[in-house]
Design a protein around this motif. Structure first.
Motif, mmCIF file in Angstrom:
data_model
loop_
_atom_site.group_PDB
_atom_site.id
_atom_site.type_symbol
_atom_site.label_atom_id
_atom_site.label_comp_id
_atom_site.label_asym_id
_atom_site.label_seq_id
_atom_site.Cartn_x
_atom_site.Cartn_y
_atom_site.Cartn_z
ATOM 1 N N GLY A 46 10.414 -38.574 -30.629
ATOM 2 C CA GLY A 46 10.440 -37.989 -29.308
ATOM 3 C C GLY A 46 9.686 -36.676 -29.214
ATOM 4 O O GLY A 46 9.204 -36.301 -28.135
ATOM 5 N N ASN B 72 6.132 -38.156 -28.733
ATOM 6 C CA ASN B 72 5.923 -39.277 -27.820
ATOM 7 C C ASN B 72 6.859 -39.125 -26.619
ATOM 8 O O ASN B 72 8.080 -39.229 -26.757
ATOM 9 C CB ASN B 72 6.188 -40.602 -28.545
ATOM 10 C CG ASN B 72 5.823 -41.799 -27.707
ATOM 11 O OD1 ASN B 72 5.895 -41.765 -26.477
ATOM 12 N ND2 ASN B 72 5.447 -42.888 -28.374
ATOM 13 N N LYS B 73 6.302 -38.893 -25.460
ATOM 14 C CA LYS B 73 7.093 -38.639 -24.262
ATOM 15 C C LYS B 73 8.012 -39.799 -23.913
ATOM 16 O O LYS B 73 9.151 -39.609 -23.466
ATOM 17 C CB LYS B 73 6.156 -38.331 -23.092
ATOM 18 C CG LYS B 73 6.875 -37.927 -21.820
ATOM 19 C CD LYS B 73 5.891 -37.555 -20.725
ATOM 20 C CE LYS B 73 6.624 -37.146 -19.447
ATOM 21 N NZ LYS B 73 5.679 -36.759 -18.376
ATOM 22 N N GLU B 74 7.536 -41.023 -24.101
ATOM 23 C CA GLU B 74 8.338 -42.194 -23.755
ATOM 24 C C GLU B 74 9.609 -42.287 -24.595
ATOM 25 O O GLU B 74 10.641 -42.765 -24.134
ATOM 26 C CB GLU B 74 7.503 -43.463 -23.918
ATOM 27 C CG GLU B 74 6.351 -43.572 -22.909
ATOM 28 C CD GLU B 74 5.580 -44.861 -23.067
ATOM 29 O OE1 GLU B 74 5.941 -45.660 -23.971
ATOM 30 O OE2 GLU B 74 4.626 -45.079 -22.304
ATOM 31 N N ARG C 297 11.449 -39.965 -25.492
ATOM 32 C CA ARG C 297 12.424 -38.944 -25.111
ATOM 33 C C ARG C 297 13.507 -39.475 -24.176
ATOM 34 O O ARG C 297 14.495 -38.796 -23.914
ATOM 35 C CB ARG C 297 11.708 -37.750 -24.471
ATOM 36 C CG ARG C 297 10.785 -37.044 -25.452
ATOM 37 C CD ARG C 297 9.938 -35.985 -24.782
ATOM 38 N NE ARG C 297 8.881 -35.524 -25.699
ATOM 39 C CZ ARG C 297 7.888 -34.720 -25.359
ATOM 40 N NH1 ARG C 297 7.803 -34.266 -24.119
ATOM 41 N NH2 ARG C 297 6.981 -34.368 -26.253
ATOM 42 N N TYR C 298 13.304 -40.679 -23.664
ATOM 43 C CA TYR C 298 14.315 -41.295 -22.816
ATOM 44 C C TYR C 298 15.353 -42.064 -23.635
ATOM 45 O O TYR C 298 16.362 -42.522 -23.102
ATOM 46 C CB TYR C 298 13.645 -42.233 -21.802
ATOM 47 C CG TYR C 298 12.741 -41.514 -20.833
ATOM 48 C CD1 TYR C 298 13.266 -40.830 -19.737
ATOM 49 C CD2 TYR C 298 11.364 -41.492 -21.024
ATOM 50 C CE1 TYR C 298 12.437 -40.150 -18.844
ATOM 51 C CE2 TYR C 298 10.527 -40.818 -20.147
ATOM 52 C CZ TYR C 298 11.066 -40.153 -19.061
ATOM 53 O OH TYR C 298 10.248 -39.478 -18.187
#
Length: 277
Positions: A79, A82-84, A86-87
């Protein structure tokens, strides 16, 4: 000469391993055991020894939950880049554990003299055992036990993590007892509450052990008792963790409530009659 012998270190290691993650107060049981063995409970070296052997119990948690920890830490690292990612719940959970540890660190550093001094009393331990029992019983009755581990939120982590301060200030209240009770009030089921207590305890207890290491080594506890106590606590704690998770899956916390009251009342009796001081 060490203020704690190797034989005494074995006994204290067993006590630490059995009680660290059960909601019965490892600090309280260690102080009671030290008092019965005529070890000065408020000695700086003894306080340091108690904190250091906790690292053995923490090592048992790290081993027992190794796959979970690797999954959470891996998600956290992914995370960061990689922004994705972080969900993902694991990524957020890692940050929650870090954030939830800050309150107890600040209080531990700011109130260290009070914690190691007036509050390091067997009278405080006895009172905290009894009062904490009432809190645990009420939490188990109030909680609806409907939320699982995946349902935890940042608010849950912060409230449960901050509740560790109760055990820090009032030895005998129990870190596990405080965190599990808070989680139950927030409607987590017993297994989720127990696992959350384990994960939130890792950074706090590891940090405390490392911080106290210099006092334990530098003011009267030999390396041999420290090593023995830590190893024994590791082995016993691992077995204790496995048993606790199976127990809470099918039982309430009433057995721990009753046990704490019995120990607290017995301790008051020992103090009142002068057997312990």
């Amino acid at each position: 000469m060490s203020v704690i012998s190797v034989g005494q270190a074995v006994v204290l290691g067993v006590v630490e391993g059995v009680t660290e993650f059960l909601p019965v107060s490892s600090t309280g049981h260690l102080k009671i055991t030290e008092g019965l063995m005529d070890i000065p409970v408020d000695d700086k070296a003894v306080v340091g020894f108690s904190a250091v052997i906790q690292v053995g119990a923490i090592a048992a948690v790290l081993l027992y939950f190794f796959k979970d920890i690797v999954r959470i830490v891996s998600a956290w690292f992914r995370g960061l880049f990689n922004k994705e990612e972080r969900y993902h719940h694991d990524y957020k959970f890692a940050w929650w554990v870090i954030a939830a540890t800050i309150p107890i660190v600040l209080v531990g550093l700011g109130a260290k003299d009070l914690i190691d001094g007036p509050l390091a009393s067997l009278w405080v331990v006895a009172g905290s055992l009894i009062v904490g029992s009432g809190v645990m019983w009420a939490a188990d009755q109030m909680g609806r036990h409907k939320r699982g581990e995946d349902d935890t939120s940042f608010k849950d982590a912060m409230l449960v993590g901050s509740s560790q301060i109760l055990a820090l200030l009032f030895p005998g209240f129990s870190r596990s007892g405080a965190t599990m009770s808070t989680a139950l009030i927030l409607d987590l089921d017993r297994v989720a509450a127990t696992r959350l207590s384990f994960f939130l305890g890792i950074p706090a207890l590891t940090g405390a052990g490392l911080y106290e290491l210099k006092d334990a080594l530098g003011t009267g506890v030999g390396a041999a008792p420290l090593a023995v106590g830590t190893i024994v606590s590791f082995v016993v704690a691992y077995a204790s963790i496995a048993w606790l998770l199976k127990f809470v899956a099918k039982h309430s916390f009433n057995a721990f409530v009753i046990y704490r009251i019995v120990v607290g009342v017995a301790l008051l009796g020992l103090l009142g009659t002068g057997v312990l001081s």
